[in-house]
Design a protein around this motif. Structure first.
Motif, PDB file in Angstrom:
ATOM      1  N   SER A   3       0.827  -1.212   0.000  1.00 52.80           N
ATOM      2  CA  SER A   3       0.000   0.000   0.000  1.00 52.80           C
ATOM      3  C   SER A   3       0.858   1.257   0.000  1.00 52.80           C
ATOM      4  N   ALA A   4       1.950   1.222   0.756  1.00 51.32           N
ATOM      5  CA  ALA A   4       2.833   2.389   0.809  1.00 51.32           C
ATOM      6  C   ALA A   4       3.468   2.640  -0.558  1.00 51.32           C
ATOM      7  N   GLU A   5       3.805   1.577  -1.259  1.00 54.05           N
ATOM      8  CA  GLU A   5       4.387   1.737  -2.592  1.00 54.05           C
ATOM      9  C   GLU A   5       3.364   2.330  -3.563  1.00 54.05           C
ATOM     10  N   HIS A   6       2.103   1.873  -3.463  1.00 56.88           N
ATOM     11  CA  HIS A   6       1.042   2.440  -4.307  1.00 56.88           C
ATOM     12  C   HIS A   6       0.808   3.911  -3.951  1.00 56.88           C
ATOM     13  N   PHE A   7       0.842   4.209  -2.649  1.00 55.57           N
ATOM     14  CA  PHE A   7       0.659   5.588  -2.202  1.00 55.57           C
ATOM     15  C   PHE A   7       1.770   6.472  -2.767  1.00 55.57           C
ATOM     16  N   ARG A   8       2.996   6.035  -2.598  1.00 50.10           N
ATOM     17  CA  ARG A   8       4.143   6.807  -3.080  1.00 50.10           C
ATOM     18  C   ARG A   8       4.040   7.065  -4.583  1.00 50.10           C
ATOM     19  N   ALA A   9       3.706   6.035  -5.338  1.00 49.72           N
ATOM     20  CA  ALA A   9       3.589   6.187  -6.792  1.00 49.72           C
ATOM     21  C   ALA A   9       2.483   7.174  -7.153  1.00 49.72           C
ATOM     22  N   ALA A  10       1.341   7.095  -6.465  1.00 50.69           N
ATOM     23  CA  ALA A  10       0.225   7.999  -6.755  1.00 50.69           C
ATOM     24  C   ALA A  10       0.600   9.445  -6.461  1.00 50.69           C
ATOM     25  N   VAL A  11       1.275   9.673  -5.329  1.00 49.76           N
ATOM     26  CA  VAL A  11       1.677  11.039  -4.964  1.00 49.76           C
ATOM     27  C   VAL A  11       2.700  11.569  -5.966  1.00 49.76           C
ATOM     28  N   GLU A  12       3.689  10.763  -6.305  1.00 52.29           N
ATOM     29  CA  GLU A  12       4.724  11.229  -7.218  1.00 52.29           C
ATOM     30  C   GLU A  12       4.168  11.500  -8.615  1.00 52.29           C
ATOM     31  N   HIS A  59       9.393  15.125  -3.932  1.00 51.11           N
ATOM     32  CA  HIS A  59       9.919  13.790  -4.214  1.00 51.11           C
ATOM     33  C   HIS A  59      10.316  13.098  -2.912  1.00 51.11           C
ATOM     34  N   TYR A  60      10.100  11.777  -2.891  1.00 51.51           N
ATOM     35  CA  TYR A  60      10.488  10.981  -1.737  1.00 51.51           C
ATOM     36  C   TYR A  60      11.958  10.619  -1.851  1.00 51.51           C
ATOM     37  N   VAL A  61      12.640  10.588  -0.696  1.00 51.52           N
ATOM     38  CA  VAL A  61      14.081  10.337  -0.684  1.00 51.52           C
ATOM     39  C   VAL A  61      14.471   9.143   0.179  1.00 51.52           C
ATOM     40  N   GLY A  62      13.480   8.471   0.795  1.00 52.76           N
ATOM     41  CA  GLY A  62      13.804   7.307   1.617  1.00 52.76           C
ATOM     42  C   GLY A  62      12.564   6.762   2.282  1.00 52.76           C
ATOM     43  N   ARG A  63      12.725   5.581   2.930  1.00 49.10           N
ATOM     44  CA  ARG A  63      11.594   4.970   3.631  1.00 49.10           C
ATOM     45  C   ARG A  63      12.078   4.020   4.714  1.00 49.10           C
ATOM     46  N   PHE A  64      11.258   3.884   5.743  1.00 44.55           N
ATOM     47  CA  PHE A  64      11.492   2.951   6.833  1.00 44.55           C
ATOM     48  C   PHE A  64      10.163   2.293   7.150  1.00 44.55           C
ATOM     49  N   GLU A  65      10.180   1.014   7.505  1.00 46.59           N
ATOM     50  CA  GLU A  65       8.929   0.367   7.868  1.00 46.59           C
ATOM     51  C   GLU A  65       9.074  -0.383   9.173  1.00 46.59           C
ATOM     52  N   LEU A  82       7.888   7.703   5.147  1.00 43.67           N
ATOM     53  CA  LEU A  82       8.438   8.118   3.859  1.00 43.67           C
ATOM     54  C   LEU A  82       9.055   9.500   4.033  1.00 43.67           C
ATOM     55  N   LEU A  83      10.327   9.626   3.728  1.00 42.25           N
ATOM     56  CA  LEU A  83      11.019  10.911   3.836  1.00 42.25           C
ATOM     57  C   LEU A  83      10.890  11.648   2.518  1.00 42.25           C
ATOM     58  N   PHE A  84      10.629  12.977   2.589  1.00 43.49           N
ATOM     59  CA  PHE A  84      10.461  13.740   1.353  1.00 43.49           C
ATOM     60  C   PHE A  84      11.160  15.087   1.406  1.00 43.49           C
ATOM     61  N   ARG A  85      11.321  15.644   0.217  1.00 46.29           N
ATOM     62  CA  ARG A  85      11.813  17.011   0.018  1.00 46.29           C
ATOM     63  C   ARG A  85      10.834  17.683  -0.933  1.00 46.29           C
ATOM     64  N   ILE A 107      -4.535   2.809   4.465  1.00 49.98           N
ATOM     65  CA  ILE A 107      -3.999   3.833   5.363  1.00 49.98           C
ATOM     66  C   ILE A 107      -5.130   4.324   6.265  1.00 49.98           C
ATOM     67  N   LYS A 108      -4.952   4.145   7.597  1.00 52.90           N
ATOM     68  CA  LYS A 108      -5.978   4.587   8.536  1.00 52.90           C
ATOM     69  C   LYS A 108      -5.569   5.844   9.285  1.00 52.90           C
ATOM     70  N   GLU A 109      -4.281   6.130   9.301  1.00 53.32           N
ATOM     71  CA  GLU A 109      -3.798   7.328   9.975  1.00 53.32           C
ATOM     72  C   GLU A 109      -2.567   7.817   9.227  1.00 53.32           C
ATOM     73  N   PHE A 110      -2.488   9.129   9.083  1.00 50.57           N
ATOM     74  CA  PHE A 110      -1.440   9.734   8.270  1.00 50.57           C
ATOM     75  C   PHE A 110      -0.955  10.965   9.022  1.00 50.57           C
ATOM     76  N   THR A 111       0.324  11.028   9.336  1.00 51.95           N
ATOM     77  CA  THR A 111       0.885  12.165  10.055  1.00 51.95           C
ATOM     78  C   THR A 111       2.016  12.758   9.219  1.00 51.95           C
ATOM     79  N   VAL A 112       2.005  14.079   9.088  1.00 52.18           N
ATOM     80  CA  VAL A 112       3.061  14.774   8.351  1.00 52.18           C
ATOM     81  C   VAL A 112       3.837  15.642   9.325  1.00 52.18           C
ATOM     82  N   MET A 113       5.154  15.572   9.241  1.00 44.57           N
ATOM     83  CA  MET A 113       6.026  16.453  10.023  1.00 44.57           C
ATOM     84  C   MET A 113       7.007  17.103   9.056  1.00 44.57           C
TER      85      MET A 113
END
Length: 137
Positions: A3-12, A59-65, A82-85, A107-113
């Motif tokens: 799901s995270a990979e699909h999310f990343r692709a959709a956003v990009e 653009h995303y620059v990294g990921r941790f799970e 997902l780390l982004f710039r 995705i049930k919860e999404f937090t941006v910092m």
């Protein structure tokens, strides 16, 4: 996590329609510029419509799970960071998207910092203007 990979692709690709099936109906979105979360798929999709317009050079620059407690109920859930710039109003932003998944992988919860503070302020102003223009605020 698929799901995270699909999310990343959709956003990009800035493909808002591809995001709809990736969120639960009661998704909660925690923003760096608003104390209470945005709640529900329609509101979160509306917010993403604004974000996809506001962010430049995103653009995303990294990921941790792994797993982490959710803010809503404190339960452990599968999670991915997902780390982004990006650039907003001429200011470079460094940030992370923290995604929590339900048992079906949505995705049930999404937090941006984001950082630095000047970029958070520019982002907040741009998002509020976008939400107002779209009739969501």
């Amino acid at each position: 996590m698929e799901s995270a990979e699909h999310f990343r692709a959709a956003v990009e690709k800035r493909d808002l329609s591809a995001l709809e099936d990736l969120f639960t109906e009661d998704v909660r979105f925690y923003s760096p510029v608003k104390f209470t979360p945005f709640e529900g798929r329609p509101m979160v999709l509306g917010l993403f419509g604004v974000l996809l317009r506001v962010f430049e050079d995103f653009h995303y620059v990294g990921r941790f799970e792994g797993a982490a407690e959710t803010s809503a109920d404190g339960a452990q859930a599968p999670a991915e960071v997902l780390l982004f710039r990006a650039t907003v109003d001429g200011r470079e932003i460094h940030g992370i998207d923290l995604l929590h998944f339900d048992e079906s992988g949505r995705i049930k919860e999404f937090t941006v910092m984001v950082r630095p503070q000047s970029a958070v302020q520019a982002l907040g102003q741009a998002v509020l203007a976008g939400l107002t223009a779209d009739g969501l605020a």
